[in-house]
Design an enzyme around this catalytic site. Structure first.
Site, short mmCIF file in Angstrom:
data_model
loop_
_atom_site.label_atom_id
_atom_site.label_comp_id
_atom_site.label_asym_id
_atom_site.label_seq_id
_atom_site.Cartn_x
_atom_site.Cartn_y
_atom_site.Cartn_z
CG ASN A 137 -1.95 -1.20 1.25
OD1 ASN A 137 -2.29 -1.48 0.26
ND2 ASN A 137 -1.52 -1.71 2.30
CB THR B 270 2.53 -6.96 0.72
OG1 THR B 270 2.26 -7.04 2.03
CG2 THR B 270 1.18 -6.84 0.09
N GLY C 188 2.72 -9.39 9.96
CA GLY C 188 1.10 -8.75 9.47
C GLY C 188 1.01 -7.57 10.18
NE ARG D 199 10.70 -9.79 5.00
CZ ARG D 199 10.42 -8.51 5.53
NH1 ARG D 199 9.32 -8.22 5.80
NH2 ARG D 199 11.34 -7.85 5.95
CG ASP E 92 1.65 -7.22 5.99
OD1 ASP E 92 2.20 -8.27 6.12
OD2 ASP E 92 1.93 -6.12 6.15
#
Lengths: 317, 317
Positions: free
Chosen positions: B29, B57, B105, B216, B59
């Site tokens: 974002n 992402t 997150g 990740r 997230d």
């Protein structure tokens, strides 16, 4: 759990009630000691019992076996985790330039040293490895981390959970975070302690990652070698029971390193119980996070297949 | 890093110096907001520039795309980590019966909720999931953990790093561990805080694992879906540049959930910038760590292949 003298009587009673004549114990040095004490108690009690242990520890510190199932998979995880965290820290830049990974390993640095498997250049992670066999120096640690940070914009250190300074376990200056029913105390982790140290000295953010039991249980990271050998060792333990062996542990004997050939043998429990196979001098990492080619040759087949290709696909600006 | 108003002039100057007419920004974002502000600055300056973002992402909180590359791989890691840590804690018994896994997150529970993928029975981990969308209650948490511990001898909780109690971020009662040059403060993690809470209340050891950036970046856990889609999205972004699109982000549109079919589209940056796609109500976990079948159907194709078989191979005594 650890056996106490009072446990022996109910244990023998249970074995007798079910007429159990073969006991297989799977584990590390403590399990070998347990096997030995059960065997001795049975003999004193004139109860015929064969105790045949199987090696299994991610610490890889059982003597008289080339390696222990479990180690290869955990080493596979840690080698990839270190390389990946390095590339992550490099990409994050100033937001999160330094990272400490805290790795399992009670007495030995076999697992922490596996973190160096993918390191090919000074730039690659790890930039420092702390193992229990070597007295930990905060100064050496800080010099390695600061050098990497100044040269490459990021730094990664890998430390065993039980690294020791001259004064004792690192982070033990503080009171224990928890003490269990047996009186064992659990202390703040060295990762946390060192992360604070880096932030205070360098004034940048320092993450610390603790994969904990994830490093020994992630299904994707199971080594194909581990999986095959664990199965084979189980079969051998049954054969050994049939050929009336007793008070032994199954072992792996590497016969050829280049092609990775091995055979399965056995050792007496009394030669294994309570002993620790430390990382030999010629396998230990240096202060820039490199280890020797001989250690990498030892480790390579244990990691299983496939091995990832980490050659860069483009040049960094 | 985040762009400040003062960054815009040197940035435009650099673009002009190299006659760069297309800018691809890969991220979440904040990156969409960055893309929008660069595009607006170029327009104000009458400099012809196409800005085409790509979603990326773990997230998974970018609006107007079905999902974002990166999420599937991190979700693959977390789902396996939770299942494995559960079996590990179960096997360890009284020595280490409770474990808290702290998951990334920032604003949304997409990743933490993926931890429930392998849970089939009440016994399986996780036994509680904490997500940023739901106000965290220490009482509910303790009830879930204590129930699992009493019933199965072990318990696993998964919590997002940014869970919030009624009073603010959990663990923020203590001073920040570090404050960076931008004035951002970093606090003790909720995993550490909750681990202390469990040890005090239940009097047993409670581990906490923080895979951090390992979740990740582990090469073994890359989702095949992620890998293919990331490549495909890159190609589409180039096509979009050739067809003179501007101020857009590439998106994934799922057309059929059962067979997992999708197409690639685009959205305007101004409709994406700074917005957050929270986990919808019908995807949220309940207080025993279960999530809905609809979430699992959404998640399944993103995890890629192979999916591990976790059926028990023997019955527990």
């Amino acid at each position: 759990h650890k056996l106490f003298p009072n446990d022996m009587e109910p244990l023998l009673k249970t074995l007798k009630a079910h007429n159990i004549r073969v006991l297989h114990i799977i584990g590390g040095n403590d399990s070998a000691a347990t096997g030995l004490s059960v065997s001795e108690a049975a003999r004193a009690d004139k109860y015929e019992l064969q105790v045949i242990n199987l090696p299994k520890t991610i610490d890889n510190d059982i003597v008289l076996t080339d390696h222990s199932p479990g180690y290869g998979s955990a080493a596979r995880f840690i080698s990839q985790a270190t390389f990946g965290v390095g590339r992550d820290a490099e990409a994050m830049g100033i937001n999160s330039p330094i990272c400490i990974i805290e790795v399992m390993g009670r007495d030995s640095g076999w697992l922490a040293t596996a973190s160096s498997f993918y390191k090919k250049t000074d730039r690659d992670a790890p930039h420092f490895i702390g193992i229990p066999e070597v007295i930990f120096s905060e100064e050496s640690f800080m010099i390695s981390i600061e050098n990497a940070y100044r040269n490459y914009g990021y730094a990664v250190a890998v430390v065993s959970e039980k690294i020791r300074s001259g004064e004792g376990n690192l982070g033990r200056e503080n009171p224990p975070t928890f003490t269990d029913a047996f009186g064992h105390s659990y202390f703040e982790s060295p990762g946390n302690y060192l992360s604070d140290l880096v932030e205070k000295r360098l004034g940048v953010r320092c993450r610390w990652e603790k994969p904990g039991s994830i490093q020994r249980s992630l299904m994707d990271a199971v080594s194909t070698t581990d999986r095959e050998e664990a199965y084979e060792l189980g079969q051998k333990a049954i054969e050994m029971a049939r050929s009336e062996m007793n008070e032994v542990i199954v072992t792996i004997i590497r016969s050829d390193n280049k092609k990775y050939q091995y055979s399965i043998g056995s050792a007496n429990l009394k030669d294994v119980a309570g002993k620790i196979k430390y990382l030999p001098e010629n396998y230990r990492p240096n202060e820039e996070g490199y280890t020797s080619d001989s250690f990498k040759s030892y480790l390579r087949p244990l990691l299983g297949n496939p091995i990832h290709d980490t050659e860069p696909i483009f040049n960094l600006l």
